[in-house]
Scaffold this active site. Sequence first.
Site, PDB file in Angstrom:
ATOM      1  N   ARG A 195       0.828  -1.195   0.000  1.00  0.00           N
ATOM      2  CA  ARG A 195       0.000   0.000   0.000  1.00  0.00           C
ATOM      3  C   ARG A 195       0.874   1.261   0.000  1.00  0.00           C
ATOM      4  NH1 ARG A 195      -3.499  -1.602   5.218  1.00  0.00           N
ATOM      5  NH2 ARG A 195      -1.479  -2.577   5.686  1.00  0.00           N
ATOM      6  N   LYS A 212       1.948   1.797   7.360  1.00  0.00           N
ATOM      7  CA  LYS A 212       2.338   1.004   8.532  1.00  0.00           C
ATOM      8  C   LYS A 212       3.288   1.768   9.442  1.00  0.00           C
ATOM      9  CE  LYS A 212       1.152  -2.511   9.362  1.00  0.00           C
ATOM     10  NZ  LYS A 212      -0.043  -2.856  10.169  1.00  0.00           N
ATOM     11  N   TYR A 241      -0.764   4.031  10.749  1.00  0.00           N
ATOM     12  CA  TYR A 241      -1.088   3.045  11.770  1.00  0.00           C
ATOM     13  C   TYR A 241       0.150   2.844  12.632  1.00  0.00           C
ATOM     14  CZ  TYR A 241      -5.213   1.845   9.020  1.00  0.00           C
ATOM     15  OH  TYR A 241      -6.406   1.894   8.340  1.00  0.00           O
ATOM     16  N   HIS A 286      -0.082   0.981  16.133  1.00  0.00           N
ATOM     17  CA  HIS A 286      -0.203  -0.292  16.857  1.00  0.00           C
ATOM     18  C   HIS A 286       0.895  -0.435  17.923  1.00  0.00           C
ATOM     19  CE1 HIS A 286      -3.308  -1.530  14.085  1.00  0.00           C
ATOM     20  NE2 HIS A 286      -2.515  -1.367  13.057  1.00  0.00           N
ATOM     21  N   GLU A 302      -5.479   4.320  13.945  1.00  0.00           N
ATOM     22  CA  GLU A 302      -6.407   3.367  14.549  1.00  0.00           C
ATOM     23  C   GLU A 302      -7.158   3.880  15.766  1.00  0.00           C
ATOM     24  OE1 GLU A 302      -2.311   2.199  16.289  1.00  0.00           O
ATOM     25  OE2 GLU A 302      -3.113   2.928  14.376  1.00  0.00           O
ATOM     26  N   ASP A 329      -1.745  -7.323  14.971  1.00  0.00           N
ATOM     27  CA  ASP A 329      -1.081  -6.019  15.095  1.00  0.00           C
ATOM     28  C   ASP A 329      -1.144  -5.483  16.518  1.00  0.00           C
ATOM     29  OD1 ASP A 329       0.022  -5.394  12.607  1.00  0.00           O
ATOM     30  OD2 ASP A 329      -1.905  -4.784  11.801  1.00  0.00           O
TER      31      ASP A 329
END
Length: 371
Positions: free
Chosen positions: A15, A75, A94, A96, A118, A271
Amino acid sequence: MRIAVPKEIKAQEYRVGLTPAVVAQLIQAGHQVLLEADAGLGSGYSNAEYQQRGAQIITSLADLYQQAELIVKVKEPQPEEVARLNAGHIVFCYLHLAPNRALTDALIASGASCIAYETITDDQGRLPLLKPMSEIAGRLATQAGAHCLEKAQGGSGVLLGSVAGLEPGHVLIFGGGVVGSNAADVALGMGANVTLIEPFEARRQSLRRQYNSDRFTALSNEDLDLQVLLAEVDMVIGAALIPGGAAPKLLSLEDLHYLAPGSVLVDVAVDQGGCFASTHPTTHLTPTYVQTGVVHYCVANIPSAVARTATQALSLASAPFVAALADQPLNQALRAQPNLAAGLSIARGQLICAAVAGAQQRDFRRWDLIL
């Protein structure tokens, strides 16, 4: 503002943070967009497409980070990227962080302001930047699990859908949110029996009305004998969520022994540390491992498998928040949009997110006291 979009370097992450269409919107608003060369190729976007929309192509990662003010990724930053961050950077992706204390410490030390997709909310308390990826991950979870059930993949050789009058396969799903309901959609579409465990009665009732099928059962934790249920199912999907926090552990190592050999566990919550005690992250190139005779699929970036669709969905959802961050100083943007402020995880060398602090048993600060 100078907005940088680096090429993702996490394993098999295809992505990209922004589509050319969203880049064009940002440039029309007066911002400068810098794209690392070939960042969009995994999602089917060439450098030329970005250049036609006004982006500047940067061939050096060092140059990209040196010029960047706002870094838009998918990410969490990898070590090579963390090493390039400084107090002048805003990182939007993101994160995580709950299961990853080392990354949390490194981002705190960098001085960068880090905002997690998130935990951003909407006015109804939902998670608009998590939702599109959860929809995709839920659908792919059942799809991947069905493939893992094939004998050649180490599975039991069970087909989820019924044929020749045989009993269909049985899928157990923990969590009736976006991931769980999308996983159920696909499992039911394949012809499987589905049992879904959901703690909230209102949500259970909603799902029963939605599916209205004798092949669908929604239960609370109090309504089930887990060991008996595990012995009956062919696939278990972990889709439980604590926003920003560590995922709850729903199956112990002992529980694995109640599953039939060749059963499949799909942990979409990997994750956030995973729903199963036996979970550890895998990649798209090596997606599974077998423990106690059970096939585990624990890919940490499931939506990357359909990178074109995932990039389009994520960029569409993130665009208003990227624009808000680019249009004004960070403290003003956060005060103007409390939903965006809910995503702030780290700022000025301080941990901000209460859920991450709880998971890591450490202190945190309120963002409005330090910005």
